[in-house]
Design a protein around this motif. Structure first.
Motif, short mmCIF file in Angstrom:
data_model
loop_
_atom_site.label_atom_id
_atom_site.label_comp_id
_atom_site.label_asym_id
_atom_site.label_seq_id
_atom_site.Cartn_x
_atom_site.Cartn_y
_atom_site.Cartn_z
N SER A 197 -5.19 -14.52 7.11
CA SER A 197 -6.26 -14.90 7.27
C SER A 197 -6.39 -16.22 8.12
O SER A 197 -7.42 -16.28 8.94
CB SER A 197 -7.16 -15.48 5.73
N GLU A 252 -11.14 -17.46 3.70
CA GLU A 252 -10.40 -18.52 2.67
C GLU A 252 -8.94 -18.25 3.14
O GLU A 252 -8.48 -17.26 3.24
CB GLU A 252 -11.00 -18.57 1.39
N THR A 287 -7.25 -13.28 -0.32
CA THR A 287 -8.52 -12.56 0.22
C THR A 287 -8.56 -11.18 -0.53
O THR A 287 -7.68 -10.53 -0.71
CB THR A 287 -7.98 -12.16 1.39
N ASP A 346 -9.88 -8.90 8.65
CA ASP A 346 -9.13 -9.41 7.82
C ASP A 346 -9.05 -8.64 6.57
O ASP A 346 -10.01 -8.24 6.04
CB ASP A 346 -9.37 -10.99 7.53
#
Ligand SMILES: Nc1nc2c(ncn2[C@@H]2O[C@H](COP(=O)(O)OP(=O)(O)OP(=O)(O)O)[C@@H](O)[C@H]2O)c(=O)[nH]1
Ligand SMILES: [Mg+2]
Length: 315
Positions: free
Chosen positions: A169, A181, A189, A208
């Motif tokens: 991420s 985040e 994630t 992601d």
């Protein structure tokens, strides 16, 4: 990819809220003639409920016709079978309410007391709507759960994959428009995040994904399954991140073993890179750091190169 925008699904009222809405609207009907006024009220209730049910039913796509990626992703998140059953229940209730109203209108026309007919119709309509309250509630829960499903464009895609906590991420945040985040613990994630990056030849999606462990598909949790779907259906190119410092909490051997499985199991071209280069000196692969910025330009270059030859859709 499709025009399915799960984020746009409307909020679904509870049975009680829907009954209130319909009866409140009907209470505003005015007129001097008691018979005519009561009939207008009944028609109003029927219209409000009909329109509402139709709106909710048509807000859902036809799930069989969704691209496989979405169908599987929706089914990991909620149950398509349960959604369909709930929508069928709404359809049933809509028809049932209409029947009650039609019968009541006939009764009034025939000379029955409008007040008595109205009271009994309201009772029956309330009971029909309360019967489908669990379905309305489920549809609202499903709507909330489906909020996390991204809307993907039919565009060239790079999928960032790897073990949990390796720095996926952080990299995606650095090289694309999306800011997922980042945290010090694994499985931060849980959903799929889609960012974009302009390259010479057009726009590339940078995806992601949640972290993956090296284990058979049937043992994977929902979160991992989302990552697998991205690799299976969306990836034109995979950047696999290895954390040789093992500060992610997993050994390099485990991470390499998963890399091999991904290389064998998926069609897309794959490149493996080392993360956290600020913490180690291993350089037998491209190494990058989200902290110092080392290697980031090279990763962008690799993406540029890879997509040079791809045909981009006119937008
Ligand atoms: N030293 C160092 N730490 C990093 C680097 N990149 C990420 N981290 C740290 O590694 C941890 C995990 O980073 P994330 O970007 O959330 O990792 P992830 O792979 O997305 O993790 P999951 O979403 O849980 O799979 C965080 O504490 C980051 O601050 C880096 O280049 N160098
Ligand atoms: Mg992450």
């Amino acid at each position: 990819m499709s025009h399915f925008e799960p984020r746009r699904l409307p909020t679904v009222l509870t049975g009680e809220e829907l009954i209130d809405k319909a009866f409140r609207r009907a209470s505003k009907v005015s007129g001097r003639n008691r018979k005519k006024k009561t009939m207008d009220k009944l028609v109003t209730v029927s219209n409000v409920i009909s329109d509402y049910m139709k709106r909710i039913i048509s807000s859902h796509p036809s799930y069989e016709n969704l691209p496989e990626f979405y169908r599987e992703l929706v089914d990991i998140t909620v149950s398509i079978r349960k959604i369909k059953k709930s929508l069928a229940a709404l359809n049933w209730a809509e028809t049932a309410v209409q029947k009650v109203v039609k019968k009541s209108l006939r009764d009034i026309k025939k000379g029955k007391d409008p007040d008595i007919v109205l009271k009994s119709a309201y009772g029956r309509i309330s009971s029909i709507i309360s019967q489908i309250d669990p379905e309305l509630k489920y549809l609202n829960e499903a709507k909330n759960m489906m909020k996390s499903i991204p809307t993907l464009a039919d565009e060239p895609s790079v999928v960032i994959a790897g073990y949990p906590n390796v720095g996926k991420s952080s990299l995606v945040a650095k090289i694309s428009t999306v800011k997922p985040e980042v945290a010090t613990y694994p499985f931060t994630t849980k959903e799929i995040y889609v960012g974009f990056r302009e390259v010479d030849s057009g726009r590339v999606q940078i995806i992601d994904t949640p972290g993956l462990l090296d284990r058979p598909f049937y043992r994977r949790n929902k979160i991992e399954k989302r990552a697998i779907l991205c690799l299976k259906y969306l990836a034109d190119f995979i950047i696999y991140i290895l954390d040789p410092t093992e500060t992610c909490g997993y050994s390099l051997d485990e991470q390499l073993s998963l890399l091999e499985e991904i290389e064998d199991g998926f069609d897309a071209e794959i490149i493996a890179v080392y993360s956290k280069s600020d913490m180690h000196t291993i350089r037998d692969r491209l190494a990058f750091s989200n902290l110092t910025g080392e290697g980031i330009e090279e990763i962008i270059q690799i993406i540029e190169e890879r997509f040079k030859s791809l045909k981009f859709k006119e937008t």
